[in-house]
Design an enzyme around this catalytic site. Structure first.
Site, PDB file in Angstrom:
ATOM      1  N   ALA A  48     -21.265  39.605   0.133  1.00  0.00           N
ATOM      2  CA  ALA A  48     -20.503  38.248   0.328  1.00  0.00           C
ATOM      3  C   ALA A  48     -20.086  37.642  -0.751  1.00  0.00           C
ATOM      4  O   ALA A  48     -20.740  37.845  -1.839  1.00  0.00           O
ATOM      5  CB  ALA A  48     -21.441  37.370   1.202  1.00  0.00           C
TER       6      ALA A  48
ATOM      7  N   ARG B  35     -11.169  37.251  -4.792  1.00  0.00           N
ATOM      8  CA  ARG B  35     -10.029  37.850  -5.385  1.00  0.00           C
ATOM      9  C   ARG B  35      -9.999  38.051  -6.789  1.00  0.00           C
ATOM     10  O   ARG B  35      -9.095  37.477  -7.824  1.00  0.00           O
ATOM     11  CB  ARG B  35      -8.467  37.262  -5.045  1.00  0.00           C
ATOM     12  CG  ARG B  35      -8.418  37.063  -3.621  1.00  0.00           C
ATOM     13  CD  ARG B  35      -8.072  38.642  -3.190  1.00  0.00           C
ATOM     14  NE  ARG B  35      -7.494  38.331  -1.723  1.00  0.00           N
ATOM     15  CZ  ARG B  35      -8.686  38.283  -0.491  1.00  0.00           C
ATOM     16  NH1 ARG B  35      -9.811  38.438  -0.644  1.00  0.00           N
ATOM     17  NH2 ARG B  35      -8.108  38.324   0.753  1.00  0.00           N
ATOM     18  N   LYS B  36     -11.396  37.669  -7.464  1.00  0.00           N
ATOM     19  CA  LYS B  36     -11.726  37.786  -8.930  1.00  0.00           C
ATOM     20  C   LYS B  36     -12.402  38.965  -9.282  1.00  0.00           C
ATOM     21  O   LYS B  36     -12.894  38.761 -10.441  1.00  0.00           O
ATOM     22  CB  LYS B  36     -12.263  36.371  -9.459  1.00  0.00           C
ATOM     23  CG  LYS B  36     -11.674  35.133  -8.984  1.00  0.00           C
ATOM     24  CD  LYS B  36     -12.561  33.966  -9.597  1.00  0.00           C
ATOM     25  CE  LYS B  36     -11.558  32.818  -9.006  1.00  0.00           C
ATOM     26  NZ  LYS B  36     -10.356  32.479  -9.697  1.00  0.00           N
ATOM     27  N   GLY B  37     -12.435  40.062  -8.662  1.00  0.00           N
ATOM     28  CA  GLY B  37     -13.260  41.327  -9.043  1.00  0.00           C
ATOM     29  C   GLY B  37     -14.778  41.070  -8.753  1.00  0.00           C
ATOM     30  O   GLY B  37     -15.450  41.709  -9.325  1.00  0.00           O
ATOM     31  N   ILE B  38     -15.280  40.250  -8.177  1.00  0.00           N
ATOM     32  CA  ILE B  38     -16.874  39.605  -8.301  1.00  0.00           C
ATOM     33  C   ILE B  38     -17.163  41.012  -7.408  1.00  0.00           C
ATOM     34  O   ILE B  38     -18.338  41.595  -7.551  1.00  0.00           O
ATOM     35  CB  ILE B  38     -17.034  38.264  -7.852  1.00  0.00           C
ATOM     36  CG1 ILE B  38     -16.616  37.451  -8.694  1.00  0.00           C
ATOM     37  CG2 ILE B  38     -18.402  38.425  -7.550  1.00  0.00           C
ATOM     38  CD1 ILE B  38     -16.770  35.973  -8.322  1.00  0.00           C
ATOM     39  N   ALA B  39     -16.792  41.325  -6.055  1.00  0.00           N
ATOM     40  CA  ALA B  39     -17.285  42.376  -5.331  1.00  0.00           C
ATOM     41  C   ALA B  39     -17.497  43.778  -6.071  1.00  0.00           C
ATOM     42  O   ALA B  39     -18.367  44.481  -5.924  1.00  0.00           O
ATOM     43  CB  ALA B  39     -16.251  42.270  -3.931  1.00  0.00           C
ATOM     44  N   LYS B  40     -16.282  43.887  -6.734  1.00  0.00           N
ATOM     45  CA  LYS B  40     -16.358  45.506  -7.573  1.00  0.00           C
ATOM     46  C   LYS B  40     -17.742  45.252  -8.521  1.00  0.00           C
ATOM     47  O   LYS B  40     -18.211  46.403  -8.740  1.00  0.00           O
ATOM     48  CB  LYS B  40     -14.803  45.259  -8.364  1.00  0.00           C
ATOM     49  CG  LYS B  40     -13.813  45.721  -7.456  1.00  0.00           C
ATOM     50  CD  LYS B  40     -12.571  46.006  -8.369  1.00  0.00           C
ATOM     51  CE  LYS B  40     -11.601  46.476  -7.388  1.00  0.00           C
ATOM     52  NZ  LYS B  40     -10.217  46.756  -8.272  1.00  0.00           N
TER      53      LYS B  40
ATOM     54  N   ASN C  35     -11.788  44.632   9.153  1.00  0.00           N
ATOM     55  CA  ASN C  35     -11.586  44.218   7.866  1.00  0.00           C
ATOM     56  C   ASN C  35     -10.770  45.228   6.660  1.00  0.00           C
ATOM     57  O   ASN C  35     -11.493  45.923   6.009  1.00  0.00           O
ATOM     58  CB  ASN C  35     -12.939  43.575   7.198  1.00  0.00           C
ATOM     59  CG  ASN C  35     -12.732  42.760   5.924  1.00  0.00           C
ATOM     60  OD1 ASN C  35     -11.868  42.683   5.296  1.00  0.00           O
ATOM     61  ND2 ASN C  35     -13.713  42.347   5.546  1.00  0.00           N
TER      62      ASN C  35
ATOM     63  N   TYR D 264     -13.225  49.226  -1.084  1.00  0.00           N
ATOM     64  CA  TYR D 264     -14.186  50.306  -1.185  1.00  0.00           C
ATOM     65  C   TYR D 264     -13.719  51.659  -1.558  1.00  0.00           C
ATOM     66  O   TYR D 264     -14.010  52.552  -2.173  1.00  0.00           O
ATOM     67  CB  TYR D 264     -15.168  50.219   0.065  1.00  0.00           C
ATOM     68  CG  TYR D 264     -16.016  49.492   0.500  1.00  0.00           C
ATOM     69  CD1 TYR D 264     -16.740  48.799  -0.646  1.00  0.00           C
ATOM     70  CD2 TYR D 264     -16.174  48.654   1.742  1.00  0.00           C
ATOM     71  CE1 TYR D 264     -17.572  47.700  -0.510  1.00  0.00           C
ATOM     72  CE2 TYR D 264     -16.686  47.317   1.769  1.00  0.00           C
ATOM     73  CZ  TYR D 264     -17.577  46.871   0.871  1.00  0.00           C
ATOM     74  OH  TYR D 264     -18.330  45.629   1.067  1.00  0.00           O
TER      75      TYR D 264
END
Length: 286
Positions: A196, A203-208, A234, A241
């Site tokens: 999350a 949209r700032k690359g945090i999930a990556k 989703n 992923y």
């Protein structure tokens, strides 16, 4: 940033000389003390003008031009991060909940969060947090002496929202198919869940960054693969992923593979990625 001692009087000429070596794009000499105060009133830059001389007195040394984009650092969650983790989780997955249900939900998740620090015997589990360093640097902390739970000491942040994203990775294999007639746990596969990111930081690359850190953690545990479930509704997450090397695994027809406990009508893609281990260098003395 050059720190200035409180109480030093600055004249326009001294201000100009101190800024001459920087890339400041503001003509501070053209501003009166009143304009300077109003210009920086929205930040943590505080100036107080003396009526007699018109000189400015610096009461706190801070950065004039803070970064526009957050400086994100991904690390393992600490005990003092628990409420921030819970708040990020609930605001992302249950935004429709309002008071008082929102508070009850957070308390319930907080209790569950505490078990993250104590995984079952033989299993690994950790919660990763993406921290906004700019927010942390401007946060006041209580002394570590004021927060003691068992043998855990820490600093308790007073500012809300410094955790921008969360992710849990473990080897408990609760949502992985078991193998053999004895339904043995697939301990060589790490599992990602509860990914999350707060809405204002998406949209700032945090999930990556979170997933990359989870992969590194899984490799450190000796895992050969890492898996997750992605909501079929989703497509943005699925695309993310896939860009990171995850592949959709087709569930055999008639198989009853475990899935996350959500609403009955929610469907998932089961995705997996093989982890490339570092090449083993032979010991010339062996």
């Amino acid at each position: 940033m050059q720190a200035l001692s409180p109480g030093i009087k600055l004249t326009p000429s001294s201000i100009a000389s101190s800024l001459s070596s920087t890339s400041a794009c503001i003509n501070i000499l053209a501003l009166t003390p009143k304009k300077i105060t109003s210009r920086f009133s929205g930040s943590s830059f505080f100036l107080s003008a003396t009526k007699s001389t018109g000189a400015c007195r610096v009461t706190q040394a801070v950065e004039l031009f803070p970064r526009l984009s957050p400086e994100i650092v991904v690390r393992e969650a600490k005990l003092e991060d628990s409420w921030e983790v819970v708040d990020t989780h609930c605001s992302s997955f249950f935004p429709e909940y309002s008071f008082p249900l929102s508070i009850l939900l957070r308390i319930d998740r907080l209790i569950g969060m505490l078990f993250v620090f104590y995984p079952p015997s033989g299993c690994k589990r950790t919660c990763l947090v993406a921290v906004d360093q700019n927010s942390v640097n401007n946060t006041l902390f209580r002394s570590s002496e004021e927060l003691k739970i068992g043998s855990i000491h820490g600093a308790s942040p007073l500012k809300k929202g410094y955790v921008t994203g969360i992710l849990t990775v473990d080897t408990m294999a609760y949502f992985l198919p078991r193998k053999g007639p004895f339904r043995q746990r697939r301990s060589w596969i790490a599992y990602i869940s509860n990914v999350a990111v707060r809405e204002q930081f998406r949209r700032k690359g945090i999930a990556k960054k979170l997933v990359a850190k989870a992969e590194a953690q899984a490799k450190g545990w000796g895992c050969q693969a890492i898996a997750l479930h992605c909501d079929l509704d989703n497509p943005i997450a699925k695309k993310l992923y896939e860009s990171l090397g995850f592949k959709c695994i087709k569930v055999p027809e008639g198989a009853t593979w475990p899935q996350p406990k959500t609403s009955p009508d929610m469907r998932f893609n089961f995705m997996m990625k093989l982890l490339r281990s570092s090449p083993v260098v032979a010991d010339p003395n062996s």
